[in-house]
Design an enzyme around this catalytic site. Structure first.
Site, mmCIF file in Angstrom:
data_model
loop_
_atom_site.group_PDB
_atom_site.id
_atom_site.type_symbol
_atom_site.label_atom_id
_atom_site.label_comp_id
_atom_site.label_asym_id
_atom_site.label_seq_id
_atom_site.Cartn_x
_atom_site.Cartn_y
_atom_site.Cartn_z
ATOM 1 N N CYS A 71 0.840 -1.200 0.000
ATOM 2 C CA CYS A 71 0.000 0.000 0.000
ATOM 3 C C CYS A 71 0.872 1.245 0.000
ATOM 4 O O CYS A 71 1.721 1.414 0.872
ATOM 5 C CB CYS A 71 -0.898 -0.002 1.226
ATOM 6 S SG CYS A 71 -1.848 1.507 1.378
ATOM 7 N N CYS A 77 -0.871 6.258 6.885
ATOM 8 C CA CYS A 77 -2.195 5.783 7.303
ATOM 9 C C CYS A 77 -2.115 5.069 8.644
ATOM 10 O O CYS A 77 -1.170 4.350 8.920
ATOM 11 C CB CYS A 77 -2.742 4.840 6.240
ATOM 12 S SG CYS A 77 -4.346 4.147 6.655
ATOM 13 N N CYS A 163 -8.564 0.750 0.049
ATOM 14 C CA CYS A 163 -7.717 0.151 1.073
ATOM 15 C C CYS A 163 -7.516 -1.322 0.733
ATOM 16 O O CYS A 163 -8.475 -2.030 0.431
ATOM 17 C CB CYS A 163 -8.400 0.292 2.427
ATOM 18 S SG CYS A 163 -7.657 -0.729 3.700
ATOM 19 N N GLN A 306 -17.818 -10.414 13.115
ATOM 20 C CA GLN A 306 -16.368 -10.551 12.925
ATOM 21 C C GLN A 306 -15.982 -9.992 11.561
ATOM 22 O O GLN A 306 -16.646 -10.286 10.574
ATOM 23 C CB GLN A 306 -15.981 -12.019 13.011
ATOM 24 C CG GLN A 306 -16.196 -12.625 14.392
ATOM 25 C CD GLN A 306 -15.036 -12.383 15.330
ATOM 26 O OE1 GLN A 306 -14.050 -11.756 14.967
ATOM 27 N NE2 GLN A 306 -15.161 -12.854 16.549
ATOM 28 N N TYR A 335 -19.866 -13.792 27.033
ATOM 29 C CA TYR A 335 -19.441 -12.707 26.132
ATOM 30 C C TYR A 335 -19.789 -13.133 24.691
ATOM 31 O O TYR A 335 -18.931 -13.173 23.826
ATOM 32 C CB TYR A 335 -17.946 -12.426 26.243
ATOM 33 C CG TYR A 335 -17.437 -12.284 27.651
ATOM 34 C CD1 TYR A 335 -17.381 -11.026 28.255
ATOM 35 C CD2 TYR A 335 -17.027 -13.394 28.376
ATOM 36 C CE1 TYR A 335 -16.922 -10.898 29.556
ATOM 37 C CE2 TYR A 335 -16.575 -13.266 29.685
ATOM 38 C CZ TYR A 335 -16.507 -12.015 30.263
ATOM 39 O OH TYR A 335 -16.044 -11.894 31.551
ATOM 40 N N GLU A 356 -24.428 -11.834 27.243
ATOM 41 C CA GLU A 356 -23.842 -10.693 26.538
ATOM 42 C C GLU A 356 -24.387 -9.409 27.145
ATOM 43 O O GLU A 356 -25.560 -9.319 27.488
ATOM 44 C CB GLU A 356 -24.190 -10.803 25.029
ATOM 45 C CG GLU A 356 -24.066 -9.557 24.210
ATOM 46 C CD GLU A 356 -22.659 -8.977 24.161
ATOM 47 O OE1 GLU A 356 -21.684 -9.737 24.008
ATOM 48 O OE2 GLU A 356 -22.551 -7.744 24.285
ATOM 49 N N ASP A 418 -15.229 -15.515 25.582
ATOM 50 C CA ASP A 418 -14.594 -14.713 24.531
ATOM 51 C C ASP A 418 -14.688 -13.241 24.938
ATOM 52 O O ASP A 418 -15.391 -12.454 24.326
ATOM 53 C CB ASP A 418 -15.337 -14.969 23.202
ATOM 54 C CG ASP A 418 -14.698 -14.241 22.027
ATOM 55 O OD1 ASP A 418 -13.624 -13.624 22.201
ATOM 56 O OD2 ASP A 418 -15.281 -14.285 20.927
ATOM 57 N N CYS A 445 -8.557 -11.890 22.774
ATOM 58 C CA CYS A 445 -7.935 -10.950 21.833
ATOM 59 C C CYS A 445 -6.799 -10.194 22.515
ATOM 60 O O CYS A 445 -6.274 -9.237 21.964
ATOM 61 C CB CYS A 445 -8.982 -9.999 21.262
ATOM 62 S SG CYS A 445 -9.938 -9.165 22.513
HETATM 63 N N1 SAH Z 1 -18.137 -14.198 20.909
HETATM 64 C C1 SAH Z 1 -18.617 -13.131 20.066
HETATM 65 C C2 SAH Z 1 -18.238 -11.726 20.531
HETATM 66 C C3 SAH Z 1 -16.953 -11.541 21.270
HETATM 67 S S1 SAH Z 1 -16.494 -9.861 21.495
HETATM 68 C C4 SAH Z 1 -18.171 -13.362 18.640
HETATM 69 O O1 SAH Z 1 -17.246 -14.114 18.395
HETATM 70 O O2 SAH Z 1 -18.774 -12.789 17.755
HETATM 71 C C5 SAH Z 1 -16.746 -9.640 23.220
HETATM 72 C C6 SAH Z 1 -18.196 -9.382 23.587
HETATM 73 O O3 SAH Z 1 -18.288 -9.227 24.992
HETATM 74 C C7 SAH Z 1 -18.778 -8.112 22.999
HETATM 75 O O4 SAH Z 1 -19.962 -8.445 22.315
HETATM 76 C C8 SAH Z 1 -19.076 -7.231 24.226
HETATM 77 O O5 SAH Z 1 -20.235 -6.453 24.063
HETATM 78 C C9 SAH Z 1 -19.268 -8.251 25.300
HETATM 79 N N2 SAH Z 1 -19.006 -7.834 26.687
HETATM 80 C C10 SAH Z 1 -18.139 -6.897 27.144
HETATM 81 N N3 SAH Z 1 -18.101 -6.894 28.484
HETATM 82 C C11 SAH Z 1 -18.986 -7.844 28.914
HETATM 83 C C12 SAH Z 1 -19.374 -8.326 30.199
HETATM 84 N N4 SAH Z 1 -18.863 -7.817 31.325
HETATM 85 N N5 SAH Z 1 -20.274 -9.325 30.254
HETATM 86 C C13 SAH Z 1 -20.797 -9.860 29.119
HETATM 87 N N6 SAH Z 1 -20.464 -9.435 27.882
HETATM 88 C C14 SAH Z 1 -19.564 -8.450 27.768
#
Ligand code: SAH
Length: 490
Positions: A71, A77, A163, A306, A335, A356, A418, A445
């Site tokens: 790029c 950027c 991009c 994602q 999550y 969530e 997650d 992550c």
């Molecule tokens: N597993 C999903 C999203 C993961 S991202 C996937 O793969 O698509 C992490 C997620 O946790 C987000 O959606 C965020 O809104 C949520 N989150 C953040 N803090 C939280 C908490 N204390 N309890 C429950 N969810 C939460």
């Protein structure tokens, strides 16, 4: 050492923004645009007690991992940080970071990690992988409309309409919008004054369905000359959804609360599917074919989804593999976002409970479950660290009298987590330990908070079985890690 001193420096590490890091005379120096393996002549630009910042005066011997970035905007950027590093070295760096954190923060033994860590999963094609792009709109010094990306750490817009991380479909859409703005005197938003109409253009592309969504984020309620724009955009092949989103606040948050669909459907549909045979980690865009475990998702402008669908498939295949489901298991997915992982698990489990924090995401999760005719996934709104302990305490208090489905979830077979970068809350981890699932699959992550949480879980009776790093975001410093934990104590 004082400011402007010149010295030779070998770059041995990389910082959070992709800057090179080297050590000289007991000091750590951060150097923009220097790469691991470079030996540079550096000029000190800022000095603190134990560290400082320096600039590259000259590259004395370039890193063998240095490549010509594809790029042309790469240096200015803020989107990619490490495009000048060969992709193989990027992967190695990310994997090493994970390993280092597990050893340093998690307290794991180096040998143990070497045994449990599977090779990093990279991309076959580390460009054009993103299914979502958000282009800020502005005006340059000559008064021309510009769309592109923010320069690193600033809000000045670099005009990059194509991009290389995004799909080829983005550029012609932006060209149509730019021409329409010119012809109809539509103004670009100006952050400094709060005036002007068009703030951002959001484009989403379904990799499997090829459906396209365009959403214009405007500083107002109505779009002038709306028909003219819709007519042009709707002619484009695969255009599925056009909407406007109103955001009149002086804020860095891109989307406002109200979205209005002005043409087509209010969402696009995309699929994530798992192949049942062959190497589940091999997946290329052109190979997409729906399988009977495919899950459809409806994605609206606000939905979390994602951004790298090809790697996501590899990631979720691995979550499913580590969960080791046979059809009888009770599973919590904490999550869970819009239920992406939950719905995969549900196809192979007896019952899945998702938790969530964002109510809209839970609504999406429920409608995605209905869309896929999945009846054994239930979703709860709230914080994982509150929902899980509440559930546990209430059911435990109710004692043996309480039977049925909910009771079974007290001691699930598998818990998948997650969390966002900050990791899991203590209350969440301690309830997980009380629930004593056979397996815990931790998707992360941020390997630093992962390592911290794994330490707690392993001290609480679990053994680390597998660790695997996935590159979801080539040319940036981010990656995902999946770990499998197995219960060892009664
Ligand atoms: N597993 C999903 C999203 C993961 S991202 C996937 O793969 O698509 C992490 C997620 O946790 C987000 O959606 C965020 O809104 C949520 N989150 C953040 N803090 C939280 C908490 N204390 N309890 C429950 N969810 C939460």
């Amino acid at each position: 050492m004082k400011k402007n001193d010149i010295f030779d420096l070998e770059i041995t590490d990389m910082g959070v923004d992709g800057e090179g890091i080297g050590r000289y005379n007991g000091m750590t120096f951060f150097v923009k645009d220097a790469l691991i393996g470079d030996v540079i002549r550096a000029r000190a630009t800022k000095l603190k007690k134990n560290y400082g910042y320096a600039r590259v005066e000259e590259i004395i011997s370039p890193s063998t991992f240095r490549i010509e970035p594809k790029c042309p905007h790469h240096r200015r950027c803020g989107g990619c940080q490490i495009q000048a590093l060969s992709y193989g070295k990027q992967l190695e760096f990310k994997e090493q970071k994970v390993r280092g954190n597990l050893i340093r923060i998690g307290g794991f033994d180096e040998k143990e990690i070497a045994e449990k860590m599977l090779p990093v999963v990279g991309m076959e094609m580390p460009f054009r992988y993103r299914n979502k792009a958000q282009f800020p709109v502005g005006t340059d010094k000559e008064g021309n409309i510009v769309m592109g990306f923010f320069a690193a750490r600033t809000h000045s817009i670099i005009p990059v309409e194509d991009c290389l991380l995004g799909v080829e479909e983005n550029a012609p859409i932006l060209a149509v919008i730019r021409a329409w703005m010119r012809e109809n005197d539509i103004t670009a938003y100006d952050e400094a004054t709060g005036r002007g109409l068009l703030r951002h253009v959001l484009i989403r592309f379904g990799f499997t369905t090829k459906e396209i969504m365009v959403c214009l984020i405007i500083n107002g309620k109505k779009l002038p000359a709306q028909e003219a724009l819709v007519e042009k955009l709707a002619q484009m092949e695969e255009m599925t959804s056009i909407s406007i989103n109103s955001n009149t606040q002086n804020t860095n948050v891109i989307l406002g609360d109200v979205t209005e669909c002005i043409w087509g459907k209010p969402y696009i549909t995309d699929y994530i599917h798992l192949r049942r045979t062959g190497d589940s980690l091999v997946g290329q865009a052109e190979e997409f074919a729906l399988t009977d475990t495919a899950v459809a998702y409806r994605i609206s402008p606000q939905s979390f989804y994602q951004v790298n669908p090809i790697q996501t498939e590899k990631l979720y295949s691995t979550v499913l593999e580590y969960a080791g489901l046979t059809g009888n298991e009770k599973v919590w997915d904490l999550y869970c976002g819009i239920g992406t992982i939950s719905l995969f698990l549900a196809q192979k489990a007896k019952q899945v409970y998702g938790v969530e924090i964002i109510p809209q995401a839970v609504e999406d999760a429920k409608s995605n479950a209905a869309l896929n005719k999945i009846a054994n996934a239930e979703f709860f709104v709230g914080k994982a660290e509150e929902v899980l302990p509440d559930f546990y305490e209430k059911l435990r208090m109710a004692g043996e009298k309480n039977s049925g489905g909910a009771k079974e979830m007290l001691h699930p077979d598998v818990i998948v987590v997650d969390p966002p970068r900050k990791g899991c809350d203590d209350a969440c981890l301690s309830t997980m330990l009380k629930m004593r699932p056979e397996r815990i699959v931790y998707v992360s992550c941020d390997s630093a908070t992962l390592a911290r949480d794994l330490k707690v879980l392993c001290e609480g009776g679990y053994e680390l079985k597998k660790v695997r790093t996935f590159d979801q975001f080539a040319h940036t410093l981010h990656c995902e890690v999946i770990t499998l934990l197995q219960r060892v104590k009664g």
